[in-house]
Write an enzyme that holds these catalytic residues in place. Structure first.
Site, PDB file in Angstrom:
ATOM      1  N   CYS A 180       0.811  -1.247   0.195  1.00  0.00           N
ATOM      2  CA  CYS A 180      -0.031   0.148  -0.200  1.00  0.00           C
ATOM      3  C   CYS A 180       0.803   1.172   0.037  1.00  0.00           C
ATOM      4  O   CYS A 180       1.796   1.276   0.637  1.00  0.00           O
ATOM      5  CB  CYS A 180      -0.862   0.019   1.108  1.00  0.00           C
ATOM      6  SG  CYS A 180      -1.816   1.470   1.430  1.00  0.00           S
ATOM      7  N   CYS A 183       0.536   2.888   3.721  1.00  0.00           N
ATOM      8  CA  CYS A 183       0.584   2.235   4.962  1.00  0.00           C
ATOM      9  C   CYS A 183       1.442   0.831   4.600  1.00  0.00           C
ATOM     10  O   CYS A 183       1.998   0.722   3.360  1.00  0.00           O
ATOM     11  CB  CYS A 183      -0.542   1.915   5.736  1.00  0.00           C
ATOM     12  SG  CYS A 183      -1.612   0.836   4.762  1.00  0.00           S
ATOM     13  N   CYS A 200      -4.744  -0.062   0.159  1.00  0.00           N
ATOM     14  CA  CYS A 200      -5.340  -1.263   0.786  1.00  0.00           C
ATOM     15  C   CYS A 200      -6.864  -0.925   0.725  1.00  0.00           C
ATOM     16  O   CYS A 200      -7.538   0.167   0.546  1.00  0.00           O
ATOM     17  CB  CYS A 200      -4.796  -1.420   2.231  1.00  0.00           C
ATOM     18  SG  CYS A 200      -5.017   0.201   3.141  1.00  0.00           S
ATOM     19  N   HIS A 213      -7.560   2.787   2.572  1.00  0.00           N
ATOM     20  CA  HIS A 213      -6.761   3.891   1.832  1.00  0.00           C
ATOM     21  C   HIS A 213      -7.352   3.977   0.455  1.00  0.00           C
ATOM     22  O   HIS A 213      -7.577   4.944  -0.227  1.00  0.00           O
ATOM     23  CB  HIS A 213      -5.392   3.632   1.914  1.00  0.00           C
ATOM     24  CG  HIS A 213      -4.923   3.790   3.211  1.00  0.00           C
ATOM     25  ND1 HIS A 213      -3.737   3.308   3.873  1.00  0.00           N
ATOM     26  CD2 HIS A 213      -5.145   4.921   4.152  1.00  0.00           C
ATOM     27  CE1 HIS A 213      -3.324   3.767   4.867  1.00  0.00           C
ATOM     28  NE2 HIS A 213      -4.263   5.086   5.138  1.00  0.00           N
ATOM     29  N   CYS A 317     -34.016 -19.858   1.073  1.00  0.00           N
ATOM     30  CA  CYS A 317     -33.817 -20.368   2.354  1.00  0.00           C
ATOM     31  C   CYS A 317     -34.759 -19.729   3.418  1.00  0.00           C
ATOM     32  O   CYS A 317     -35.121 -20.298   4.429  1.00  0.00           O
ATOM     33  CB  CYS A 317     -32.505 -20.608   2.866  1.00  0.00           C
ATOM     34  SG  CYS A 317     -31.397 -19.158   2.675  1.00  0.00           S
ATOM     35  N   HIS A 758     -27.083 -17.646   4.567  1.00  0.00           N
ATOM     36  CA  HIS A 758     -28.022 -18.668   4.387  1.00  0.00           C
ATOM     37  C   HIS A 758     -28.786 -18.938   5.619  1.00  0.00           C
ATOM     38  O   HIS A 758     -28.394 -18.470   6.887  1.00  0.00           O
ATOM     39  CB  HIS A 758     -27.232 -20.054   4.310  1.00  0.00           C
ATOM     40  CG  HIS A 758     -27.940 -21.165   4.138  1.00  0.00           C
ATOM     41  ND1 HIS A 758     -28.862 -21.506   3.262  1.00  0.00           N
ATOM     42  CD2 HIS A 758     -28.121 -22.349   4.787  1.00  0.00           C
ATOM     43  CE1 HIS A 758     -29.460 -22.482   3.101  1.00  0.00           C
ATOM     44  NE2 HIS A 758     -28.889 -23.230   4.068  1.00  0.00           N
TER      45      HIS A 758
END
Length: 798
Positions: A180, A183, A200, A213, A317, A758
């Protein structure tokens, strides 16, 4: 053939607008694979199983039917089953939900004597041949209503992909060694496809993930697309591309060009990170999913009456779990199974029984409870279907979702919202024919008492509800020391670049009793307008149950809004007992030593001055228009933010919600004739007055308004009187008994959002527990009662 020619007037050639059923009986779960096959009425295009088709002939007189029979083709049992690589149903790489290939045969049958003629045949009248060809060529209504497939990473092409501007920054991205730019994160990295910045990803609510970020960079630049490094391989379709403006994972058809702009040769890259879909698939093997579904245990499949599974239609479901819990209650069993024969339900239904809720509920009840379909699967074992095939609730799902933007869709839904929507549909249907309503077994009155701190005078109101919704007080956890020690170990491991296993997770454990105590706890209301002193003061609000229902449904608020209004799911266990006594929660109503707060002419007489600015400001920060915020505060007498929010959400669709205040005109006289008309329908005068004022005096709109604002009826009732109500029911059709209950069933949710994941349900059957996981039904070895979302308690006999 002569008999057939005599009935040609009863044969129709289907048109494109016709609903044609040819895969499932409209009053049972018979299919072309059932004994005798399926009979399609060539006049109405409804389908019937062999034992039911005569009912239709007797009801309609339609004599000519297309009989469709299917026989499965033989498939080698030695064929290997592929392991799913995608969280999907019915697509390549996903779970297999396809029926085995079948050989199909047709014939023309003439009732009532079941005279049979072969099809195809050149001897058949042309009208019959055209009718049958039309039926066979059409897409069945059942198929149209069924979700063909479902997938967690089904992506659309981003609107930004083809016109994406890429800056000439000179950035060249190496094949490895990414980090990153803001960082030290080296995982969960995203490459912005406009300027080549590597940043990131988002921080999860539990502290894992990135440091936001990449998101912050988008907020600063509005550069829309980013691709997750580590998911780019020669198979570009598998790469994760995210669109910030569209807030979704998307498809970038020009991804190869966009990567080449930064010197990336995708063909030589290897996969190092999971995609979003793979991460969701991985959840199937983690602790929560395994425990709730009781995976890893040798569960004994069960068959017989009351043990029929409901096949997953793709994200259904939530429906299956709720309906298994509902039909575990005696009221729904008695109403739609014991006392209502399928034949009677069909005869009472309108011309199209697929559009009649009572008929479809009777069909579902007989399907679940009769045991007729709870037999060993004939399809062989697949990764989704084990033990039995279950019954597909296609027609019921289609009917109950008609007109609802969410429940008519193929998306996953919140089981609580579905349960309440279902009860509302049942209540409306039964009220329309003035018949007994089984949904009343869940209903109860909630009593709210507000005491003015200055005058000590009180105000009582009551409202109806069918779910006791409880917040979870984490501070009441009984294992705070263990949780603190776990958090410390977790932090130490993360500093060392390691992770704790799922088995090492320690969650707060809160007793259900603490949740009930929190519900009943006194709440202080600041800046309460008291009619006793004609000014603002503080007040104390307490909430109790005025009646105890036959079945108490408890909802645990596991989904909350975190800081910044970001939804998160509480990672917590709640200890729920097998038996529950809520007798101490009974409201007592107005007591002999209490005095009522004086009545006011109406909250809207205090326009402007009555609206608590603190409440208005808080609601306004959530994005609601100021006028609505003021109305919400005034209409709830400034009792608090939660009450105002509840009122506001319940009245979002009111026709006058955005109309300016009219002060005392809000309480102007209504047309007496219209008022008498509504009262003659059975509505109370005060409710009818409010409805007429809200709809400009229109009787029809006022009636609809009352049906869509059931809370108004209870809020405008007279005060409840005095004394102990242990043996008093406020309405003859509302149950009220003792407060001792036994846990009957509970619905559990797996996943981080009610819109995904689920649901399964565990149901008590006599002295043991049964798990219903879609079509799989098995003896439960270790029911996870501390991980439920909805709990259904039944009253114990006195």
């Amino acid at each position: 053939m002569e008999v057939l020619k005599a009935h040609l007037s009863k044969v129709r050639i289907p048109e494109p607008s016709n609903r044609i059923y040819k895969e499932e009986c409209c009053i049972s779960f018979c299919t072309p694979r059932s004994e005798g096959g399926l009979y399609v009425d060539l006049n109405s295009f409804l389908a019937f199983g062999q034992e039911f088709v005569l009912w239709n002939y007797e009801k309609t007189g339609d004599p000519v039917y297309l009989n469709i029979q299917q026989r499965p083709k033989l498939v080698s049992e030695n064929r290997p089953h592929k392991k799913p690589t995608l969280l999907a149903i019915g697509v390549d790489g996903g779970f297999n939900s396809k029926d085995p290939e079948c050989e199909e045969t047709y014939s023309i049958v003439i009732l009532p004597d079941f005279v049979t003629l072969p099809f195809p045949s050149v001897e058949l009248p042309e009208k019959v041949r055209l009718a049958v060809d039309g039926v066979l060529a059409a897409v069945g209504a059942e198929r149209k209503e069924q979700v063909a497939s479902w997938t967690a990473d089904k992506r659309h092409v981003s609107v930004f992909a083809t016109s994406l501007q890429q800056l000439k920054t000179g950035v060249r991205v190496p094949p490895t060694g990414w980090k990153c730019a803001k960082c030290d994160k080296t995982e969960n990295l995203w490459l912005n496809l406009t300027d080549g910045m590597i940043l990131c990803g988002r921080r999860n609510w539990d502290g894992t993930g990135g440091n936001n970020h990449a998101m912050e960079h988008y907020q600063e630049t509005n550069y829309p697309l980013a691709v997750k490094l580590g998911t780019i391989t020669a198979d570009l379709e598998a790469a994760d591309v995210y669109s910030y403006p569209e807030d979704d994972t998307v498809e970038d058809p020009l991804l190869a060009e966009h990567l080449a702009h930064f010197g990336i040769n995708f063909s030589v890259l290897t996969k190092t990170e999971m995609t979003t879909a793979e991460r969701e698939l991985d959840q199937n093997t983690n602790f929560d999913w395994n425990r709730i579904q009781e995976k890893g245990k040798e569960l004994e499949p069960l068959f017989g009456p009351g043990l029929t599974g409901l096949a997953n239609l793709g994200n259904s479901c939530y429906l299956g779990s709720v309906m298994q819990a509902v039909f575990a209650t005696k009221d729904f069993q008695k109403h739609y199974f014991e006392n209502l024969k399928l034949e009677d339900a069909f005869r009472q239904a309108p011309a199209d029984p697929t559009l009649d809720l009572d008929m479809q509920l009777a069909k579902l009840a007989h399907g679940i409870l009769s045991g007729k379909y709870a037999v060993a699967s004939q399809k062989g074992l697949t990764c989704l279907l084990k033990g039995q095939d279950g019954i597909p609730p296609r027609m019921f799902k289609s009917l109950i979702g008609t007109g609802h933007p969410e429940f008519a869709s193929s998306r996953q839904q919140d089981a609580l919202e579905y349960f309440q929507h279902f009860l509302e549909q049942v209540e409306r249907t039964r009220a329309s024919i003035a018949a007994e309503d089984p949904s009343q077994c869940f209903k109860f009155y909630v009593e709210e008492r507000i005491m003015c701190s200055s005058s000590r005078k009180v105000k009582y109101t009551r409202r109806t509800d069918n779910v006791l919704s409880l917040s979870i007080p984490l501070h009441a956890a009984i294992n705070t020391d263990e949780v603190a020690a776990y958090q410390k170990r977790k932090a130490e491991k993360e500093l060392a670049g390691e992770k704790l296993s799922n088995e090492e997770i320690v969650r707060p454990r809160v007793p259900l009793a603490a949740c009930l105590e929190s519900f009943c706890a006194a709440e202080e209301i600041h800046d309460f307008y008291s009619s006793a002193i004609n000014g603002k003061t503080t007040a104390i609000k307490t909430t109790r149950l005025a009646t105890f229902p036959d079945y108490l449904v408890i909802h645990l608020r596991k989904f909350i809004l975190d800081a910044g209004w970001v939804p998160k799911k509480l990672d917590v266990f709640v200890d729920v007992p097998d038996e529950l006594d809520i007798s101490s929660m009974r409201g007592q109503g107005l007591q002999p030593d209490e005095q009522l707060l004086p009545e006011t002419t109406g909250p809207t007489d205090q326009v402007g001055a009555a609206a608590d600015e603190a409440i208005v400001a808080q609601l306004a920060t959530m994005g609601f228009p100021r006028l609505r915020c003021e109305k919400a505060a005034i209409q709830t007498s400034n009792t608090g933010l939660e009450e105002a929010m509840t009122w506001l959400l319940a009245h979002m669709d009111d026709p006058d919600v955005d109309e300016p205040f009219r002060g005392a005109q809000e309480f102007q006289a209504v047309d007496e004739v219209n008022l008498e008309t509504l009262v003659s329908f059975g509505f109370k005068p005060d409710v009818a007055c409010k409805a007429l004022r809200a709809t400009g005096g229109n009787v029809e709109r006022a009636a609809e308004w009352i049906f869509s604002h059931s809370e108004v009826s209870s809020a405008l009732d007279p005060d409840m009187g005095t004394g102990n109500h242990d043996n008093v029911a406020f309405e003859p059709d509302l149950p009220n008994g003792q407060g001792k209950y036994q846990l009957l069933s509970f619905v559990s949710h797996m996943g981080t959002s009610t819109q995904s994941g689920h649901y399964v349900v565990h149901v008590r059957k006599e002295d043991h527990w049964v798990i219903f996981n879609d079509s799989k039904v098995a003896l439960s070895g270790d029911p996870p009662k501390d991980m439920g979302y909805l709990y259904f308690f039944q009253r114990l006999s006195s």
